[in-house]
Motif scaffolding. Structure first.
Motif, PDB file in Angstrom:
ATOM      1  N   GLU A  80      47.555  40.687  38.278  1.00 44.92           N
ATOM      2  CA  GLU A  80      48.225  39.544  37.643  1.00 44.92           C
ATOM      3  C   GLU A  80      47.573  39.277  36.299  1.00 44.92           C
ATOM      4  O   GLU A  80      46.399  38.894  36.233  1.00 44.92           O
ATOM      5  N   LYS A  81      48.342  39.494  35.242  1.00 44.67           N
ATOM      6  CA  LYS A  81      47.834  39.351  33.875  1.00 44.67           C
ATOM      7  C   LYS A  81      47.429  37.906  33.561  1.00 44.67           C
ATOM      8  O   LYS A  81      46.421  37.676  32.894  1.00 44.67           O
ATOM      9  N   ALA A  82      48.185  36.932  34.051  1.00 43.03           N
ATOM     10  CA  ALA A  82      47.907  35.520  33.728  1.00 43.03           C
ATOM     11  C   ALA A  82      46.534  35.064  34.204  1.00 43.03           C
ATOM     12  O   ALA A  82      45.963  34.118  33.651  1.00 43.03           O
ATOM     13  N   ILE A  83      45.988  35.743  35.221  1.00 43.37           N
ATOM     14  CA  ILE A  83      44.662  35.360  35.734  1.00 43.37           C
ATOM     15  C   ILE A  83      43.664  36.516  35.587  1.00 43.37           C
ATOM     16  O   ILE A  83      42.629  36.540  36.255  1.00 43.37           O
ATOM     17  N   LEU A 105      51.353  45.112  42.652  1.00 47.14           N
ATOM     18  CA  LEU A 105      52.270  43.980  42.730  1.00 47.14           C
ATOM     19  C   LEU A 105      51.515  42.721  42.347  1.00 47.14           C
ATOM     20  O   LEU A 105      50.284  42.695  42.329  1.00 47.14           O
ATOM     21  N   ASN A 106      52.253  41.678  42.006  1.00 49.91           N
ATOM     22  CA  ASN A 106      51.608  40.430  41.594  1.00 49.91           C
ATOM     23  C   ASN A 106      52.074  39.234  42.413  1.00 49.91           C
ATOM     24  O   ASN A 106      51.723  38.106  42.105  1.00 49.91           O
ATOM     25  N   ASP A 107      52.844  39.499  43.463  1.00 51.92           N
ATOM     26  CA  ASP A 107      53.401  38.389  44.242  1.00 51.92           C
ATOM     27  C   ASP A 107      53.271  38.607  45.753  1.00 51.92           C
ATOM     28  O   ASP A 107      54.257  38.609  46.476  1.00 51.92           O
ATOM     29  N   PRO A 108      52.026  38.763  46.249  1.00 47.14           N
ATOM     30  CA  PRO A 108      51.838  38.946  47.681  1.00 47.14           C
ATOM     31  C   PRO A 108      52.112  37.655  48.451  1.00 47.14           C
ATOM     32  O   PRO A 108      51.957  36.558  47.917  1.00 47.14           O
ATOM     33  N   THR A 109      52.502  37.803  49.705  1.00 48.08           N
ATOM     34  CA  THR A 109      52.678  36.652  50.601  1.00 48.08           C
ATOM     35  C   THR A 109      51.421  36.448  51.437  1.00 48.08           C
ATOM     36  O   THR A 109      51.031  35.316  51.718  1.00 48.08           O
ATOM     37  N   VAL A 110      50.782  37.557  51.826  1.00 46.23           N
ATOM     38  CA  VAL A 110      49.553  37.509  52.630  1.00 46.23           C
ATOM     39  C   VAL A 110      48.527  38.436  51.991  1.00 46.23           C
ATOM     40  O   VAL A 110      48.856  39.568  51.619  1.00 46.23           O
ATOM     41  N   LEU A 111      47.282  37.951  51.886  1.00 46.98           N
ATOM     42  CA  LEU A 111      46.162  38.776  51.431  1.00 46.98           C
ATOM     43  C   LEU A 111      45.063  38.688  52.479  1.00 46.98           C
ATOM     44  O   LEU A 111      44.745  37.599  52.967  1.00 46.98           O
ATOM     45  N   VAL A 112      44.463  39.848  52.797  1.00 45.26           N
ATOM     46  CA  VAL A 112      43.405  39.912  53.798  1.00 45.26           C
ATOM     47  C   VAL A 112      42.208  40.641  53.207  1.00 45.26           C
ATOM     48  O   VAL A 112      42.362  41.712  52.606  1.00 45.26           O
ATOM     49  N   GLU A 113      41.037  40.068  53.403  1.00 42.63           N
ATOM     50  CA  GLU A 113      39.779  40.724  53.043  1.00 42.63           C
ATOM     51  C   GLU A 113      38.934  40.841  54.300  1.00 42.63           C
ATOM     52  O   GLU A 113      38.739  39.856  55.016  1.00 42.63           O
ATOM     53  N   VAL A 114      38.445  42.057  54.591  1.00 44.81           N
ATOM     54  CA  VAL A 114      37.500  42.279  55.683  1.00 44.81           C
ATOM     55  C   VAL A 114      36.111  42.148  55.069  1.00 44.81           C
ATOM     56  O   VAL A 114      35.763  42.896  54.158  1.00 44.81           O
ATOM     57  N   MET A 115      35.344  41.189  55.571  1.00 45.85           N
ATOM     58  CA  MET A 115      34.077  40.831  54.933  1.00 45.85           C
ATOM     59  C   MET A 115      32.880  41.551  55.554  1.00 45.85           C
ATOM     60  O   MET A 115      32.751  41.622  56.770  1.00 45.85           O
ATOM     61  N   ARG A 124      34.873  35.064  49.828  1.00 45.64           N
ATOM     62  CA  ARG A 124      35.065  33.666  50.226  1.00 45.64           C
ATOM     63  C   ARG A 124      35.166  32.716  49.030  1.00 45.64           C
ATOM     64  O   ARG A 124      35.889  31.725  49.086  1.00 45.64           O
ATOM     65  N   PHE A 125      34.487  33.017  47.949  1.00 44.00           N
ATOM     66  CA  PHE A 125      34.470  32.088  46.814  1.00 44.00           C
ATOM     67  C   PHE A 125      35.157  32.649  45.574  1.00 44.00           C
ATOM     68  O   PHE A 125      36.125  32.081  45.082  1.00 44.00           O
ATOM     69  N   GLU A 126      34.665  33.770  45.068  1.00 43.60           N
ATOM     70  CA  GLU A 126      35.174  34.299  43.801  1.00 43.60           C
ATOM     71  C   GLU A 126      36.626  34.760  43.906  1.00 43.60           C
ATOM     72  O   GLU A 126      37.473  34.376  43.092  1.00 43.60           O
ATOM     73  N   LYS A 127      36.929  35.584  44.908  1.00 45.93           N
ATOM     74  CA  LYS A 127      38.311  36.047  45.059  1.00 45.93           C
ATOM     75  C   LYS A 127      39.236  34.903  45.463  1.00 45.93           C
ATOM     76  O   LYS A 127      40.363  34.813  44.984  1.00 45.93           O
ATOM     77  N   TRP A 128      38.775  34.028  46.347  1.00 45.26           N
ATOM     78  CA  TRP A 128      39.593  32.899  46.786  1.00 45.26           C
ATOM     79  C   TRP A 128      39.968  32.012  45.603  1.00 45.26           C
ATOM     80  O   TRP A 128      41.098  31.551  45.493  1.00 45.26           O
ATOM     81  N   LYS A 133      45.591  30.871  43.018  1.00 47.00           N
ATOM     82  CA  LYS A 133      46.425  30.605  41.846  1.00 47.00           C
ATOM     83  C   LYS A 133      47.743  31.391  41.882  1.00 47.00           C
ATOM     84  O   LYS A 133      48.607  31.185  41.031  1.00 47.00           O
ATOM     85  N   LEU A 134      47.899  32.297  42.853  1.00 46.45           N
ATOM     86  CA  LEU A 134      49.125  33.089  42.960  1.00 46.45           C
ATOM     87  C   LEU A 134      50.209  32.254  43.634  1.00 46.45           C
ATOM     88  O   LEU A 134      50.077  31.901  44.805  1.00 46.45           O
ATOM     89  N   PRO A 135      51.291  31.922  42.949  1.00 45.72           N
ATOM     90  CA  PRO A 135      52.325  31.056  43.520  1.00 45.72           C
ATOM     91  C   PRO A 135      52.973  31.603  44.783  1.00 45.72           C
ATOM     92  O   PRO A 135      53.404  30.843  45.647  1.00 45.72           O
ATOM     93  N   SER A 136      53.044  32.921  44.927  1.00 50.10           N
ATOM     94  CA  SER A 136      53.703  33.535  46.084  1.00 50.10           C
ATOM     95  C   SER A 136      52.835  33.519  47.345  1.00 50.10           C
ATOM     96  O   SER A 136      53.356  33.643  48.455  1.00 50.10           O
ATOM     97  N   LEU A 137      51.526  33.393  47.190  1.00 52.56           N
ATOM     98  CA  LEU A 137      50.610  33.542  48.322  1.00 52.56           C
ATOM     99  C   LEU A 137      50.746  32.384  49.308  1.00 52.56           C
ATOM    100  O   LEU A 137      50.693  31.222  48.933  1.00 52.56           O
ATOM    101  N   ARG A 138      50.915  32.729  50.596  1.00 50.33           N
ATOM    102  CA  ARG A 138      51.038  31.726  51.653  1.00 50.33           C
ATOM    103  C   ARG A 138      49.877  31.758  52.631  1.00 50.33           C
ATOM    104  O   ARG A 138      49.572  30.764  53.262  1.00 50.33           O
TER     105      ARG A 138
END
Length: 194
Positions: A80-83, A105-115, A124-128, A133-138
């Motif tokens: 996502e260029k805006a961020i 893609l720039n409009d995910p609905t779900v994002l998962v990180e295995v920590m 938990r902090f930087e990526k979150w 800020k992604l409008p599509s993310l739920r």
């Protein structure tokens, strides 16, 4: 600029994409809100099994209900260029049309990180801070690698609800925005014994 932030390399998404052409094959690079993060390729097998199990479980359930949502895993960019961001989430769900030949893609609905211990603070902090800020993310899902523990952040409209904690193999990850649930026992299959 603080002393701490001056030790990091910052750039725009356009500059980062130019830099990617020179990336060594044994490194994984991400741009997180303008900060370049360089890591070595490779993760523990447990990480791969968890990401694979979750991606497979999501894909099966989405197909069974006739959903057009698609599941991507680890090597597909969320850009996502805006961020000023180009990240490689462990699992990503996208609902909607894709351009032929797209590599991100720039409009995910779900994002998962295995920590892991090394990535926990960044996930938990930087990526979150960037992902929300992604409008599509739920749903933003943080999965512990070494124990059956998942944290989910869910968006209702424009508001992010507090974190939901799932502990133990008998719990179930519920993702209402895509209408599926996956038991933790399935996510951690062959990783954590019952």
């Amino acid at each position: 600029m603080s002393r701490l932030s001056s030790q990091y390399e910052h750039m725009s998404l356009d500059d980062f994409e130019e830099l990617l052409a020179d990336k060594p094959a044994d490194e994984k690079w991400e741009l997180i809100g303008g900060r370049v993060v360089r890591m070595m390729v490779g993760a523990r097998w447990e990480h791969h099994f968890i990401a694979r199990n979750l991606a497979f479980g999501l894909m099966q359930r989405l197909r069974a209900k006739g959903s057009s949502c698609q599941v991507f895993q680890e090597t597909f960019f969320m850009k996502e260029k805006a961020i000023d961001s180009a990240m490689l989430p462990d699992v990503m769900v996208h609902c909607g049309a894709m351009e032929p030949g797209a590599t991100s893609l720039n409009d995910p609905t779900v994002l998962v990180e295995v920590m892991s211990e090394g990535s926990k603070a960044r996930d938990r902090f930087e990526k979150w801070a960037v992902y929300q800020k992604l409008p599509s993310l739920r749903h933003y899902v943080l999965v512990e690698r070494d124990r059956a523990h998942i944290e989910t952040f869910d968006r209702a409209g424009a508001v992010w609800a507090g974190v939901q904690i799932l502990d133990g193999l008998e719990a179930e990850l519920n993702l209402p925005a895509i209408g599926v649930s996956v038991p933790l026992a399935e996510i951690y299959r062959d990783v954590i014994a019952k």
